[in-house]
Scaffold this motif. Sequence first.
Motif, PDB file in Angstrom:
ATOM      1  N   UNK A 258       0.835  -1.195   0.000  1.00  0.00           N
ATOM      2  CA  UNK A 258       0.000   0.000   0.000  1.00  0.00           C
ATOM      3  C   UNK A 258       0.874   1.251   0.000  1.00  0.00           C
ATOM      4  N   UNK A 259       0.440   2.324  -0.661  1.00  0.00           N
ATOM      5  CA  UNK A 259       1.262   3.538  -0.736  1.00  0.00           C
ATOM      6  C   UNK A 259       1.421   4.210   0.620  1.00  0.00           C
ATOM      7  N   UNK A 260       2.505   4.957   0.778  1.00  0.00           N
ATOM      8  CA  UNK A 260       2.758   5.686   2.018  1.00  0.00           C
ATOM      9  C   UNK A 260       1.636   6.681   2.266  1.00  0.00           C
ATOM     10  N   UNK A 261       1.266   6.829   3.518  1.00  0.00           N
ATOM     11  CA  UNK A 261       0.220   7.759   3.888  1.00  0.00           C
ATOM     12  C   UNK A 261      -1.170   7.169   3.868  1.00  0.00           C
ATOM     13  N   UNK A 262      -1.302   5.937   3.389  1.00  0.00           N
ATOM     14  CA  UNK A 262      -2.617   5.291   3.372  1.00  0.00           C
ATOM     15  C   UNK A 262      -2.802   4.457   4.629  1.00  0.00           C
ATOM     16  N   UNK A 263      -4.056   4.259   4.997  1.00  0.00           N
ATOM     17  CA  UNK A 263      -4.402   3.471   6.168  1.00  0.00           C
ATOM     18  C   UNK A 263      -5.281   2.309   5.760  1.00  0.00           C
ATOM     19  N   UNK A 264      -5.195   1.235   6.531  1.00  0.00           N
ATOM     20  CA  UNK A 264      -5.935   0.025   6.218  1.00  0.00           C
ATOM     21  C   UNK A 264      -6.864  -0.340   7.369  1.00  0.00           C
ATOM     22  N   UNK A 265      -7.831  -1.228   7.068  1.00  0.00           N
ATOM     23  CA  UNK A 265      -8.858  -1.654   8.032  1.00  0.00           C
ATOM     24  C   UNK A 265      -9.621  -0.434   8.564  1.00  0.00           C
ATOM     25  N   UNK A 266      -9.834   0.552   7.717  1.00  0.00           N
ATOM     26  CA  UNK A 266     -10.378   1.837   8.155  1.00  0.00           C
ATOM     27  C   UNK A 266     -11.838   1.698   8.558  1.00  0.00           C
ATOM     28  N   UNK A 267     -12.176   2.340   9.661  1.00  0.00           N
ATOM     29  CA  UNK A 267     -13.563   2.494  10.107  1.00  0.00           C
ATOM     30  C   UNK A 267     -13.812   3.990  10.243  1.00  0.00           C
ATOM     31  N   UNK A 268     -14.804   4.524   9.562  1.00  0.00           N
ATOM     32  CA  UNK A 268     -15.053   5.966   9.571  1.00  0.00           C
ATOM     33  C   UNK A 268     -16.554   6.213   9.592  1.00  0.00           C
ATOM     34  N   UNK A 269     -17.071   6.600  10.765  1.00  0.00           N
ATOM     35  CA  UNK A 269     -18.509   6.833  10.927  1.00  0.00           C
ATOM     36  C   UNK A 269     -18.748   8.174  11.613  1.00  0.00           C
ATOM     37  N   UNK A 270     -19.897   8.767  11.321  1.00  0.00           N
ATOM     38  CA  UNK A 270     -20.304   9.974  12.039  1.00  0.00           C
ATOM     39  C   UNK A 270     -20.464   9.674  13.517  1.00  0.00           C
ATOM     40  N   UNK A 271     -20.056  10.607  14.351  1.00  0.00           N
ATOM     41  CA  UNK A 271     -20.237  10.453  15.797  1.00  0.00           C
ATOM     42  C   UNK A 271     -20.956  11.681  16.348  1.00  0.00           C
ATOM     43  N   UNK A 272     -20.320  12.841  16.268  1.00  0.00           N
ATOM     44  CA  UNK A 272     -20.914  14.087  16.733  1.00  0.00           C
ATOM     45  C   UNK A 272     -20.917  15.055  15.555  1.00  0.00           C
ATOM     46  N   UNK A 273     -22.059  15.716  15.347  1.00  0.00           N
ATOM     47  CA  UNK A 273     -22.203  16.590  14.178  1.00  0.00           C
ATOM     48  C   UNK A 273     -21.504  17.924  14.374  1.00  0.00           C
ATOM     49  N   UNK A 274     -21.750  18.566  15.508  1.00  0.00           N
ATOM     50  CA  UNK A 274     -21.159  19.884  15.761  1.00  0.00           C
ATOM     51  C   UNK A 274     -20.558  19.909  17.166  1.00  0.00           C
ATOM     52  N   UNK A 275     -19.250  19.983  17.288  1.00  0.00           N
ATOM     53  CA  UNK A 275     -18.258  20.011  16.210  1.00  0.00           C
ATOM     54  C   UNK A 275     -18.168  18.667  15.494  1.00  0.00           C
ATOM     55  N   UNK A 276     -17.566  18.679  14.329  1.00  0.00           N
ATOM     56  CA  UNK A 276     -17.527  17.487  13.488  1.00  0.00           C
ATOM     57  C   UNK A 276     -16.491  16.492  14.018  1.00  0.00           C
ATOM     58  N   UNK A 277     -16.970  15.535  14.810  1.00  0.00           N
ATOM     59  CA  UNK A 277     -16.107  14.491  15.377  1.00  0.00           C
ATOM     60  C   UNK A 277     -16.578  13.159  14.827  1.00  0.00           C
ATOM     61  N   UNK A 278     -15.652  12.376  14.326  1.00  0.00           N
ATOM     62  CA  UNK A 278     -15.987  11.110  13.700  1.00  0.00           C
ATOM     63  C   UNK A 278     -15.317   9.961  14.438  1.00  0.00           C
ATOM     64  N   UNK A 279     -15.961   8.814  14.390  1.00  0.00           N
ATOM     65  CA  UNK A 279     -15.359   7.585  14.894  1.00  0.00           C
ATOM     66  C   UNK A 279     -14.502   7.034  13.771  1.00  0.00           C
ATOM     67  N   UNK A 280     -13.258   7.450  13.754  1.00  0.00           N
ATOM     68  CA  UNK A 280     -12.374   7.203  12.618  1.00  0.00           C
ATOM     69  C   UNK A 280     -11.142   6.455  13.119  1.00  0.00           C
ATOM     70  N   UNK A 281     -11.018   5.189  12.721  1.00  0.00           N
ATOM     71  CA  UNK A 281      -9.890   4.348  13.110  1.00  0.00           C
ATOM     72  C   UNK A 281      -9.202   3.819  11.865  1.00  0.00           C
ATOM     73  N   UNK A 282      -7.902   3.549  11.984  1.00  0.00           N
ATOM     74  CA  UNK A 282      -7.144   2.951  10.885  1.00  0.00           C
ATOM     75  C   UNK A 282      -5.723   2.671  11.329  1.00  0.00           C
ATOM     76  N   UNK A 283      -5.022   1.844  10.571  1.00  0.00           N
ATOM     77  CA  UNK A 283      -3.630   1.532  10.893  1.00  0.00           C
ATOM     78  C   UNK A 283      -2.779   1.619   9.643  1.00  0.00           C
TER      79      UNK A 283
END
Length: 544
Positions: free
Chosen positions: A58-83
């Motif tokens: 995989x190219x540098x700067x990319x993440x794998x097994x990514x999980x990215x979901x909305x969590x809080x709208x304002x401020x914009x906080x996401x449940x964003x995981x990756x390795x």
Amino acid sequence: MNIDTSILTLIIAVPLAGAAVLALLPDRGNIQKFGALIVTLFTLLCTLHLPAHFNGAAPAGSFQFVIDHDWITAPSIRYHLGVDAMSMWLVVLTAFLAPLGVLASWKIPSINERAKTFYVLFLLQQVAMLGLFLALDLFLYYAFFELSLVPMTILIATFGRTKNRRPAAIKYFVYNFIPSAILLVGILWLYVKTGTFQFPALAGLAAAHNISPNGSALGLASLAFLIAFCVKVPVFPLHGWLKDAIVEAPTAAVMVLAGKTGLYSILRFSFGIFPEQSHHIAPLMLALGAIGIVYGALIATTRNDLKELAAYSTLSHLSFITLGIFGFTIAGLDGGIYQILNHGISGSALFLLLGFLYERYGTYDMRDLGGLAQKLPWMVTLYVITTLSVIGLPGLNSFVGEFLVLSGSMQAAFAHHVFWTVLATTGVILSAAYMLIMIQRVFYGHLGVTSSGQPSIDLNAREHTALWPLVAVMVLMGVSSPYWLHTIDTNGVAMSLQRTAAPAEAPATRIESESYPKPVFVDPALGAAALHQQPEPALKGARY
């Protein structure tokens, strides 16, 4: 269901659910011990899914097994995981050490008296550590960063071995909490300027110089991040909490106390979001790294208390990593990342052995020990192997990291880098001196007052089970380092190419061949030295 889409959540959820279940179970018999062991082993099994299915191409700067979901709208906080390769191995290391920490705590009386409290806090600490390495949303990262303070502080205050445990816990908390409050200000400033907490987006804006036109404000924000992370490492002279915390903390807590989180945070967030500012401050960090190496080693040579010796040894070895990563060479960065893993393995083995010795003789004072080699043959064997790993014997894990760090820092483009590298090299000699003197004083010579008056019981099955996996990994990482370095090199190359500022610095280069559309891989065992040994026509220009 594709497990790849949920494995990161599972890795965090298992120890969190385990802590909740243990909190509800009665605190009697071995329920808490076995429960914690089962939870940590299952967490380790989950983390092994990552290297088994990781795409090394995989190219540098990319993440794998990514999980990215909305969590809080304002401020914009996401449940964003990756390795990526760096965080993946740190997640595996954290999970690998956890069951060994449980085994190390099995027979400690103070822990057995309040087993539920200890194992629940220990699992919560695992949640914080794992979440910290996985979070790609800055606000989510900060939540785990702060969470890691609470269980560790309580563990030190409750299960420390002397009456100084509460002052040590308070010192640890204050040292780490105040800079983390400054870190929060920096995170909020970034959000105001960019409208996002997402690390990939922030790294992209940083690469395009689009975070803020105000260079002074960017510099202050980068300092807010760097200071918080340097205290967490700790970097000399911000190490005031380290000795007291290590001396007081139980063995399982010490194994995760220093190094990994702070160094990872510097590599991920300081270098990723503030590359220009990180290069500006690199000469100072190189100097602090070299001074910390020698300072820690010199103080360690004067210590009679084994825990204090190990604390200053930790400072010295973490400073070694600081020197490597702030050289911004491929070899130095590869070696620094690899050395974080090595320190986690070798340092944990050393603290386990110190804890097992303390269980037998009730002292860390070398003046009361001596002549134990004949009485404890298995223990002295594992002490010697661990010592040789710590000082970087060729064939064991730390040699590879130390060689890459020194060769990389010698080729750094910053002022006085040769002087600081030479000074740091003396730390390798001092490290061998105080570690080998420790072996001689504890295991050879005349019997001490305590060692002569206590029955000698060699390592039992539980202790062998906790130690031999670490020894096996020391050897494996020493003789098969390319397995790790081929993936780590992606991060090292990417960070070395972030040279966006200092015009006085020589440009970073990558080897490209006319016959290959992709860069030719340079064996990390050679590191940055290989870049300068290539014929001139092979270099197709420089990239910042």
